[in-house]
Design a protein around this motif. Structure first.
Motif, PDB file in Angstrom:
ATOM      1  N   TYR A   3       0.831  -1.213   0.000  1.00  0.00           N
ATOM      2  CA  TYR A   3       0.000   0.000   0.000  1.00  0.00           C
ATOM      3  C   TYR A   3       0.866   1.265   0.000  1.00  0.00           C
ATOM      4  CZ  TYR A   3      -3.754   3.176   1.497  1.00  0.00           C
ATOM      5  OH  TYR A   3      -4.662   4.199   1.580  1.00  0.00           O
ATOM      6  N   VAL A   4       1.800   1.322   0.923  1.00  0.00           N
ATOM      7  CA  VAL A   4       2.661   2.507   1.044  1.00  0.00           C
ATOM      8  C   VAL A   4       3.502   2.696  -0.220  1.00  0.00           C
ATOM      9  CG1 VAL A   4       4.710   3.387   2.240  1.00  0.00           C
ATOM     10  CG2 VAL A   4       2.754   2.534   3.564  1.00  0.00           C
ATOM     11  N   GLY A   5       4.082   1.598  -0.686  1.00  0.00           N
ATOM     12  CA  GLY A   5       4.962   1.699  -1.853  1.00  0.00           C
ATOM     13  C   GLY A   5       4.206   2.101  -3.106  1.00  0.00           C
ATOM     14  N   LEU A   6       3.053   1.484  -3.315  1.00  0.00           N
ATOM     15  CA  LEU A   6       2.307   1.807  -4.536  1.00  0.00           C
ATOM     16  C   LEU A   6       1.603   3.156  -4.414  1.00  0.00           C
ATOM     17  CD1 LEU A   6       1.328   1.011  -7.373  1.00  0.00           C
ATOM     18  CD2 LEU A   6      -0.749   0.137  -6.276  1.00  0.00           C
TER      19      LEU A   6
ATOM     20  N   GLN B 165       2.269   6.709  -6.348  1.00  0.00           N
ATOM     21  CA  GLN B 165       1.244   7.678  -6.762  1.00  0.00           C
ATOM     22  C   GLN B 165       0.639   7.339  -8.126  1.00  0.00           C
ATOM     23  OE1 GLN B 165       1.816  11.727  -5.777  1.00  0.00           O
ATOM     24  NE2 GLN B 165       3.198  11.295  -4.091  1.00  0.00           N
ATOM     25  N   PRO B 166      -0.034   6.203  -8.188  1.00  0.00           N
ATOM     26  CA  PRO B 166      -0.579   5.758  -9.481  1.00  0.00           C
ATOM     27  C   PRO B 166      -1.735   6.627  -9.959  1.00  0.00           C
ATOM     28  CG  PRO B 166      -1.373   4.351  -7.705  1.00  0.00           C
ATOM     29  CD  PRO B 166      -0.350   5.281  -7.093  1.00  0.00           C
ATOM     30  N   LYS B 167      -1.772   6.842 -11.251  1.00  0.00           N
ATOM     31  CA  LYS B 167      -2.890   7.550 -11.888  1.00  0.00           C
ATOM     32  C   LYS B 167      -3.553   6.596 -12.881  1.00  0.00           C
ATOM     33  CE  LYS B 167       0.074  11.004 -12.748  1.00  0.00           C
ATOM     34  NZ  LYS B 167       1.050  10.921 -11.655  1.00  0.00           N
ATOM     35  N   ALA B 168      -4.823   6.809 -13.106  1.00  0.00           N
ATOM     36  CA  ALA B 168      -5.576   5.916 -13.994  1.00  0.00           C
ATOM     37  C   ALA B 168      -4.871   5.784 -15.336  1.00  0.00           C
ATOM     38  CB  ALA B 168      -6.993   6.448 -14.186  1.00  0.00           C
ATOM     39  N   ASN B 169      -4.880   4.590 -15.867  1.00  0.00           N
ATOM     40  CA  ASN B 169      -4.314   4.260 -17.180  1.00  0.00           C
ATOM     41  C   ASN B 169      -2.795   4.179 -17.209  1.00  0.00           C
ATOM     42  OD1 ASN B 169      -6.907   4.152 -18.368  1.00  0.00           O
ATOM     43  ND2 ASN B 169      -6.924   6.392 -18.393  1.00  0.00           N
ATOM     44  N   GLU B 170      -2.161   4.387 -16.083  1.00  0.00           N
ATOM     45  CA  GLU B 170      -0.716   4.171 -16.060  1.00  0.00           C
ATOM     46  C   GLU B 170      -0.429   2.666 -16.022  1.00  0.00           C
ATOM     47  OE1 GLU B 170       1.410   8.095 -14.305  1.00  0.00           O
ATOM     48  OE2 GLU B 170       0.818   6.629 -12.794  1.00  0.00           O
TER      49      GLU B 170
ATOM     50  N   LEU C  45      -4.087  -3.731  -6.168  1.00  0.00           N
ATOM     51  CA  LEU C  45      -4.394  -2.325  -5.869  1.00  0.00           C
ATOM     52  C   LEU C  45      -4.229  -1.462  -7.115  1.00  0.00           C
ATOM     53  CD1 LEU C  45      -2.778  -1.686  -2.344  1.00  0.00           C
ATOM     54  CD2 LEU C  45      -5.223  -1.807  -2.908  1.00  0.00           C
ATOM     55  N   ALA C  46      -3.261  -1.805  -7.948  1.00  0.00           N
ATOM     56  CA  ALA C  46      -3.082  -1.055  -9.200  1.00  0.00           C
ATOM     57  C   ALA C  46      -4.328  -1.190 -10.072  1.00  0.00           C
ATOM     58  CB  ALA C  46      -1.842  -1.553  -9.943  1.00  0.00           C
ATOM     59  N   LYS C  47      -4.876  -2.404 -10.151  1.00  0.00           N
ATOM     60  CA  LYS C  47      -6.104  -2.589 -10.933  1.00  0.00           C
ATOM     61  C   LYS C  47      -7.245  -1.771 -10.332  1.00  0.00           C
ATOM     62  CE  LYS C  47      -6.777  -4.619 -14.030  1.00  0.00           C
ATOM     63  NZ  LYS C  47      -6.600  -4.101 -15.419  1.00  0.00           N
ATOM     64  N   ILE C  48      -7.334  -1.759  -9.016  1.00  0.00           N
ATOM     65  CA  ILE C  48      -8.400  -0.983  -8.359  1.00  0.00           C
ATOM     66  C   ILE C  48      -8.222   0.510  -8.652  1.00  0.00           C
ATOM     67  CG2 ILE C  48      -9.178  -0.268  -6.038  1.00  0.00           C
ATOM     68  CD1 ILE C  48      -8.772  -3.302  -5.274  1.00  0.00           C
ATOM     69  N   ARG C  49      -6.990   0.952  -8.877  1.00  0.00           N
ATOM     70  CA  ARG C  49      -6.724   2.346  -9.241  1.00  0.00           C
ATOM     71  C   ARG C  49      -6.801   2.567 -10.761  1.00  0.00           C
ATOM     72  NH1 ARG C  49      -6.886   2.717  -4.343  1.00  0.00           N
ATOM     73  NH2 ARG C  49      -5.729   4.135  -2.999  1.00  0.00           N
TER      74      ARG C  49
END
Lengths: 342, 342
Positions: free
Chosen positions: B137-140, B145-150, B168-172
């Motif tokens: 969680y902390v690292g991602l 700081q993921p943004k949609a479509n990255e 979590l990336a998929k959820i973002r």
């Protein structure tokens, strides 16, 4: 008006270097001096800045900027005198900073030209108060975020960027430690620029020498060179260290990308390496000049220039720069300053 | 009360490994079960978490935490049952998460113990909702700081941390690409966890395989392993990429620090590598659990456990973990869960 007998010498990229650039990667051509059209400005190059990034522009490897095309005029920051103007904002005799490249004359609509006042030495515009100075400022202040009493190490410390990094670090009440490539450069960095210490990276034991002058570890490492110096400094970083990665001069001439440093110190110390390119940060020019121009005027930010004469000297000078053979900001005097004809 | 005939098996560090840990770097000792003093809590270990960082604790190289002393009990996160309490906050039968290490019983004043509700599987407290989940969680989220479509790439993708990163990336709304060490792990990552793709790093051409599944480059690389995978991903990063450096499993057993990746892509792409240690970020536990506990309950964050039986199995299991031989979160079942005596 430029007399019709005057020509425009230009230095072009003849072939892409493999490894170290060689003089015959360049060619000197002679063109006629352009005639400015409506809205255009013709200027004569006075000074040409030589900088390590130019090695990247000679190569077609993917980079942050397009390469110079084969047969194209080499790029570079310049200080020039306006000799003819059909643009309302510029008058003959104006001195301007621009990006006219390796040639004696350039002509364009005036985009990217900035008129210089003559209060400061003209070379400052392509040196300490130009791109190299802004690079030092952005990397140290914005990315490094120095706090009083921290230790700041900078490589290529006697160079155009490194010399400013260390002096700004001192102004921020940090310990400033340089790394440079000769005893003479190290002496200059300490005695003239006021760094606390400077290590000669050609000395026998870089790690031990650095450790001796960084008794409290390293909080910021402003890296211009990569390679062995980066690896040695990483072994000394403190928790939360910041490493603005400005350049990797030590590998610009490599034919294959060499391996990098072991990154375990980043993990153990929760440290950050961040690559940056000064052109992304032009919005910081105002803040930079506001702080640094008065310091230059007051003699509190010092600099040294390594000036070579004549455009034809540029190729060998750039080759030397990539080997650390310059001492101070490398500049080609392409023609005499107005009022200082020699 | 624990019958007097019951003993406390413990696994201690007998010698510091050189390179790969071997079974005889550990020793099993038998002590009497401690008797809790006033204010103390005695608990019986149910589950012991095995995690890659333990290799660091076996070594006396400088790191972010003190090493286990020679002859000391190996450290580790645990789930335990309180068997005797002279502490007002704990009652026999309570199940707690703690850091009791490789032993059957532990006794202390209760600092660092957290009572678990029984609504979720107990192992979640040392896995998906414990240190590994918080690390992801902390690292991602905070560092990446993921943004949609990255595009987010994560190594050790079927492991305790990597599996959460990708989900979590998929959820973002990011593209999630895993790197794992077998075809079976890759299938699990895509088919069970819902990653978009997963590359087997043992496949012939890691670079080409990654390029094929990251057509838009890589914006975030959550690195658990370092080595060849890090080098290959760096060649694909986009401008402004973030690389949370969580672990370097591939070199934990190295006797000399191996070289790292060439860092030119960081410079060209203005990218950032940042090392982090989850224990610095415990203030994020609340936000993490608030988001992720409901996702686990709803089956939207899935996880797989690799449970080995009996404390004595711990050394070989840790050795296997460092070679990627586990499949899912590695846990030692030290004793039976209350109400599930087997």
């Amino acid at each position: 008006m430029v007399p019709a007998t005057v020509t425009n010498r230009q230095i072009r990229l003849r072939k892409r270097p493999v490894g170290k650039p060689a003089p015959d990667d360049f060619e000197i051509t002679v063109a006629s001096v352009p005639v400015p059209g409506d809205g255009e400005v013709l200027r004569r190059t006075i000074y040409l800045s030589l900088d390590p990034y130019m090695r990247g522009r000679m190569s077609d490897a993917r980079s942050y900027a397009a390469p110079v095309s084969l047969g194209g005029v080499m790029v570079g920051h310049t200080v020039s005198e306006v000799v003819e103007s059909r643009h309302p904002s510029f008058q003959p005799g104006d001195v301007v900073a621009g990006y006219d490249g390796w040639q004696e004359y350039a002509c364009s609509a005036g985009g990217g030209l900035r008129r210089l006042d003559r209060e400061l030495p003209l070379t400052a515009a392509i040196g300490i108060l130009g791109m190299p100075g802004l690079t030092a400022y952005v990397g140290l202040i914005d990315i490094g975020q120095p706090k009083a009493n921290e230790t700041v190490v900078v490589s290529a410390a006697s160079g155009a960027v490194g010399s400013v990094v260390g002096q700004l670090a001192k102004i921020r009440a940090c310990r400033a430690v340089g790394v440079a490539g000769s005893a003479e450069k190290c002496r200059y960095v300490v005695e003239e620029l006021g760094f606390d210490a400077c290590v000669n990276y050609k000395s026998d034991d870089l790690g031990a020498a650095l450790r001796a002058v960084c008794p409290d570890g390293v909080d910021i490492y402003f890296d211009n060179v990569g390679g062995a110096v980066l690896a040695a400094v990483l072994r000394l970083i403190n928790r939360g260290a910041r490493i603005p990665l400005c350049g990797l001069i030590s590998e610009y001439n490599a034919t294959d990308p060499p391996p990098g440093p072991n990154l375990r110190p980043l993990l153990v110390n929760r440290a950050t390496i961040r690559g940056f390119i000064v052109s992304d940060h032009s919005d910081r020019t105002g803040a930079f000049l506001q702080e640094c121009a008065p310091l230059v005027r007051a003699g509190r930010l010092r600099y040294r220039e390594d000036i070579v004469d004549g455009l034809d000297a540029a190729p060998r000078a750039l080759i030397g720069l990539l080997e650390g053979r310059n001492f101070g900001k490398l500049i080609v005097r392409v023609s005499a300053e107005p009022g200082r004809e020699s």
